[in-house]
Design a protein around this motif. Structure first.
Motif, short mmCIF file in Angstrom:
data_model
loop_
_atom_site.label_atom_id
_atom_site.label_comp_id
_atom_site.label_asym_id
_atom_site.label_seq_id
_atom_site.Cartn_x
_atom_site.Cartn_y
_atom_site.Cartn_z
N PRO A 81 38.30 30.93 34.74
CA PRO A 81 38.05 29.75 33.89
C PRO A 81 36.83 28.96 34.32
O PRO A 81 36.25 28.24 33.50
N LYS A 82 36.42 29.10 35.59
CA LYS A 82 35.23 28.38 36.05
C LYS A 82 33.97 29.02 35.47
O LYS A 82 33.09 28.33 34.94
N LEU A 83 33.87 30.35 35.57
CA LEU A 83 32.72 31.05 35.02
C LEU A 83 32.83 31.30 33.52
O LEU A 83 31.84 31.58 32.86
N LYS A 84 34.08 31.22 33.03
CA LYS A 84 34.38 31.50 31.62
C LYS A 84 33.99 32.94 31.26
O LYS A 84 33.28 33.21 30.28
N THR A 85 34.50 33.85 32.08
CA THR A 85 34.26 35.27 31.83
C THR A 85 35.38 36.10 32.43
O THR A 85 36.15 35.60 33.28
N LEU A 86 35.46 37.31 32.01
CA LEU A 86 36.39 38.27 32.61
C LEU A 86 35.74 38.84 33.86
O LEU A 86 34.57 39.25 33.84
N ARG A 87 36.50 38.88 34.94
CA ARG A 87 36.04 39.52 36.16
C ARG A 87 36.50 40.98 36.17
O ARG A 87 37.46 41.35 35.49
N ARG A 88 35.83 41.77 36.98
CA ARG A 88 36.21 43.18 37.06
C ARG A 88 37.60 43.33 37.68
O ARG A 88 38.44 44.08 37.17
N TYR A 89 37.85 42.61 38.78
CA TYR A 89 39.09 42.78 39.53
C TYR A 89 39.99 41.55 39.39
O TYR A 89 39.54 40.46 39.02
N LEU A 90 41.23 41.74 39.74
CA LEU A 90 42.18 40.63 39.85
C LEU A 90 41.81 39.75 41.05
O LEU A 90 41.13 40.20 41.98
N PRO A 91 42.28 38.51 41.07
CA PRO A 91 41.93 37.61 42.18
C PRO A 91 42.36 38.11 43.56
O PRO A 91 41.75 37.74 44.56
N ASN A 92 43.39 38.94 43.62
CA ASN A 92 43.90 39.40 44.92
C ASN A 92 43.34 40.75 45.34
O ASN A 92 43.94 41.45 46.17
N VAL A 93 42.20 41.14 44.81
CA VAL A 93 41.61 42.42 45.18
C VAL A 93 41.36 42.46 46.68
O VAL A 93 41.08 41.43 47.31
N GLY A 94 41.45 43.64 47.26
CA GLY A 94 41.32 43.79 48.70
C GLY A 94 39.94 43.44 49.23
O GLY A 94 38.94 43.46 48.50
N GLU A 95 39.89 43.15 50.53
CA GLU A 95 38.62 42.77 51.15
C GLU A 95 37.63 43.92 51.23
O GLU A 95 36.44 43.70 51.50
N ASP A 96 38.10 45.16 51.00
CA ASP A 96 37.19 46.29 51.01
C ASP A 96 36.36 46.37 49.72
O ASP A 96 35.48 47.23 49.60
N LYS A 97 36.62 45.48 48.79
CA LYS A 97 35.84 45.41 47.55
C LYS A 97 35.05 44.11 47.51
O LYS A 97 35.50 43.08 48.02
#
Length: 740
Positions: free
Chosen positions: A347-363
């Motif tokens: 909602p801050k950027l107002k866009t869809l991100r590639r990954y979910l918020p809890n994506v691993g630190e290896d990404k």
């Protein structure tokens, strides 16, 4: 990239070119002469070769090396067979060469030359020079000036497209029918990788030969076993154009003319409905297919591997949606997967991100490939235009950021960047030093969806700006096959909206670049003997493999392209796109691991891409025309939609009929004209054939049927059983089906 040769920058010359030049100074008497249209063809011998010299009156010519001997030989005309203009036999210590010449003219001049060698004894061929030389003033190859627009990429179609500007000979399309040389490739352990290329003025095909250190016995051609060394089709056009759109249109027309001279491989009927049922069952029940986060269900990109991402989620949702519409009943899995879509939204950027918020630190959670920003919007747009309010809301909430990104990069996108501030992570692809050149095409399609949804002119302006920015890329517009296909569709849709012919013409630039990457031959190399390759397309401009996701997404884009093009589409474009879709319905079956022998599947997959499970009805990502083991990249759950898309396009239910109809060409209309009668409309190309099949429904009996053309001619089935009746029908025209 186009290559230009002029006398201001004289080309280098090999001994083979110099020998040809010398022979042209002291020409031998021709063995034969014949014509194709305005072109005159002479067959002559030189000290080491047999040539065909193709000349236009007062307009330059070409020298085609039909056979390279390198040893003393005798050459004579023998009786021509059906359709041949001439037939030549060459005898030497190597054995017997037979060279066939077929001259043909419809709208364009065409020449086909086939060369077969029957060895006299075991023989290895250590080297072969290229076979095509433009001729300049006084038949001097070094005086010819011209431009090479396209040549073979990897192991794709063995084509070369160029024009001779001085003298004014025109455009030439060279297509090597590599299917014919499978026996040679297998016997010698060779592959035709970028075999059709060259440096001006030495162009054409360099017959692949075994490495010098190879075991001579293992790579020798065997006595008495004929092999085809070359099967080349040449198409000529005098009125060549250097302008991008006109050149691309002529390429498509000339490739279509060459295609019509090929012996096409058969297609097979595939039960995509049964495959789709299995796929949906596995999506719903297999632990390897999905994972839960935040209480919602998400799709694994690969079997039990990789983090959920928005492109994967939307691809599967869109396919389920279309499958449900075809079944007249939504599948509950569609709603379950849609429930978690908002978690991808920032909602801050107002866009869809590639990954979910809890994506691993290896990404890198902020990294996004340029096309990944737009493809999920395309599928959201599909749902929204079909009345899905949730999809419409998410689409419109994200659209302004999509435009912001386009403006930041000035419609020239890098490979990858950070979604937070547009910092470029990877500017260009290493192979060609360009970014994602065809993203403007899919962006334009998304903008046209937004325009259809809202009627806001700013979206139409955005689509136009993106398509205009890509002009000038010529054959380099392709980065990823499906994006290029959507670019063609966007151009055609833009033409329909604006009535500006420039966009109809620009669609041929995208289509030409797509077809440049097509595998226009049926490979039998290595493991490729177990699957089909004809008219597959490499997924990326530099990829060694064909991928099913790009295949079926291109299939969807081309359905839109054909619908919008209608009767105004060039007939050759109609034919080649329709044939691509027809062959996809047959070829795509082999991406499923249960359709391949276990030995044809790689034991290892790319790191982090999981494993291959033959029991799951999800496709492998990668099939290789050069015969490498399939599935090296992985088994793509994100490609699960393929079976659903193919089933929903190729199969048609007819109310109250005891059978279901299958057609491997898109049906443009099905009209009920009686209680037991329907009229079918096909808008494919003339001289092509579609397969129409009637499949008995469960617990029903197949009735007595009659199929006829709109003109009243009865079409008889070519195969009949208790469960199915198969017809081969004209790909263009009306058909009338009745039953008792």
């Amino acid at each position: 990239m186009s290559e230009t040769a002029t006398i201001d920058t004289p080309p280098s010359a090999s001994p083979y070119l110099l020998a040809l030049r010398d022979a042209l100074d002291k020409p031998a008497a021709p063995l034969a002469r014949f014509q194709t249209g305005e072109l005159e063809v002479e067959i002559r011998t030189t000290q080491d070769s047999v040539f065909a010299f193709i000349r236009r009156p007062n307009g330059g010519g070409l020298a085609l090396r039909c056979a390279y001997l390198g040893v003393p030989f005798t050459c004579k005309l023998i009786a021509a067979q059906d359709e041949e203009a001439a037939r030549v036999r060459v005898d030497s210590a190597m054995g017997e060469h037979v060279i066939s010449f077929v001259a043909n003219r419809t709208a364009l001049e065409r020449l086909r030359v086939q060369v077969m060698l029957t060895p006299a004894g075991p023989i290895t061929l250590p080297f072969a020079p290229r076979d095509l030389y433009p001729l300049g003033a006084k038949d001097d190859p070094l005086e010819a000036e011209g431009v090479v627009e396209a040549s073979q990429r990897g192991i794709n179609a063995g084509l070369l497209y160029f024009r001779i500007e001085r003298p004014s000979f025109g455009n030439v399309l060279y297509l090597q029918n590599l299917t014919a040389s499978n026996d040679y490739f297998r016997a010698t352990g060779t592959k035709p990788d970028e075999a059709v290329a060259g440096e001006w003025p030495e162009l054409g095909y360099a017959l692949p030969t075994p490495p010098l250190k190879a075991d001579a016995g293992a790579v020798a051609l065997q006595p008495g076993k004929p092999v085809t060394l070359s099967d080349v089709i040449l198409v000529f056009r005098h009125d060549a154009s250097a302008q991008e759109r006109a050149s691309a249109k002529q390429f498509v027309q000339m490739l279509g003319a060459a295609y019509q001279m090929l012996e096409l491989p058969p297609v097979q009927y595939r039960d995509w409905i049964e495959r789709a049922d299995r796929t949906v069952r596995d999506l719903a029940t297999a632990d390897e297919a999905t994972v839960r986060h935040y209480g919602h269900l998400y799709v694994h990109p690969y079997t039990a591997a990789e983090y959920p991402d928005i492109m994967v989620q939307m691809s599967v949702i869109a396919a389920l949606h279309q499958w449900g519409r075809w079944r007249n009943e939504p599948h509950p899995l569609e709603a379950e997967l849609k429930a978690g879509l908002r978690k991808f939204y920032d909602p801050k950027l107002k866009t869809l991100r590639r990954y979910l918020p809890n994506v691993g630190e290896d990404k890198d959670a902020d990294a996004v490939d340029s096309w990944y920003l737009y493809h999920p919007l395309l599928n959201l747009g599909l749902l929204a235009l079909n009345g899905d309010r949730q999809a419409r809301g998410l689409f419109l909430d994200s659209i302004d950021y999509a435009i912001k990104a386009a403006h930041h990069f000035d419609y020239c996108w890098p490979v990858q960047y950070k979604i937070t501030d547009f910092t470029v992570i990877e500017e260009d692809a290493p192979v060609d030093g360009r970014g994602q050149t065809d993203v403007g095409g899919i962006y334009a399609w998304v903008m046209l969806q937004a325009f259809e949804m809202t009627d806001e002119k700013r979206f139409l302006d955005e689509a136009r700006a993106a398509l205009d920015a890509a002009m000038g890329l010529r054959f380099n517009v392709n980065y990823q096959a499906n994006l290029t296909a959507w670019g063609a569709a966007a151009c055609m849709r833009m033409w329909r909206i604006t009535n500006r012919d420039v966009y109809l013409e620009q669609s041929y630039v995208y289509l030409g670049s797509f077809l440049h990457n097509a595998v226009i031959w049926e490979s039998q190399l290595g493991h490729a003997a177990h699957y089909e390759t004809f008219l597959g397309v490499s997924c990326l401009q530099d990829a060694p493999y064909m991928a099913l996701y790009e295949c079926f997404d291109s299939f969807v884009a081309f359905e839109r392209y054909l619908n919008d093009g209608g009767p105004d589409l060039e007939s050759e474009a109609n034919m080649l796109v329709s044939e691509y879709c027809k062959y996809a319905l047959s070829r795509a079956w082999y991406y499923y691991p249960d359709a391949l022998p276990p030995a044809a599947i790689s034991d290892k997959q790319r790191e982090f891409n999981g494993h291959v499970d033959r029991g799951l009805s999800f496709p492998l990502e990668d099939l290789y025309p050069d015969g490498q083991p399939a599935g090296q990249v992985g088994q793509e759950v994100y490609g699960a939609g393929a079976a659903l898309i193919f089933a929903s396009r190729a199969f048609h239910d007819i109310d109250d009929a005891p059978f279901r109809l299958f057609c491997d060409y898109f049906l443009r209309g099905i009209e009920r004209t009686g209680d037991r009668a329907v009229t079918l409309a096909l808008h494919g190309a003339e001289n092509c054939t579609a397969n129409l099949r009637l499949i008995r429904l469960k617990h029903k009996r197949m009735p007595k049927l009659s199929l006829s053309t709109g003109g009243g001619d009865t079409i008889r089935p070519h195969d009949t059983s208790a469960d199915r009746i198969d017809y081969q029908v004209p790909a263009s025209g009306r058909l009338i089906l009745t039953w008792e």
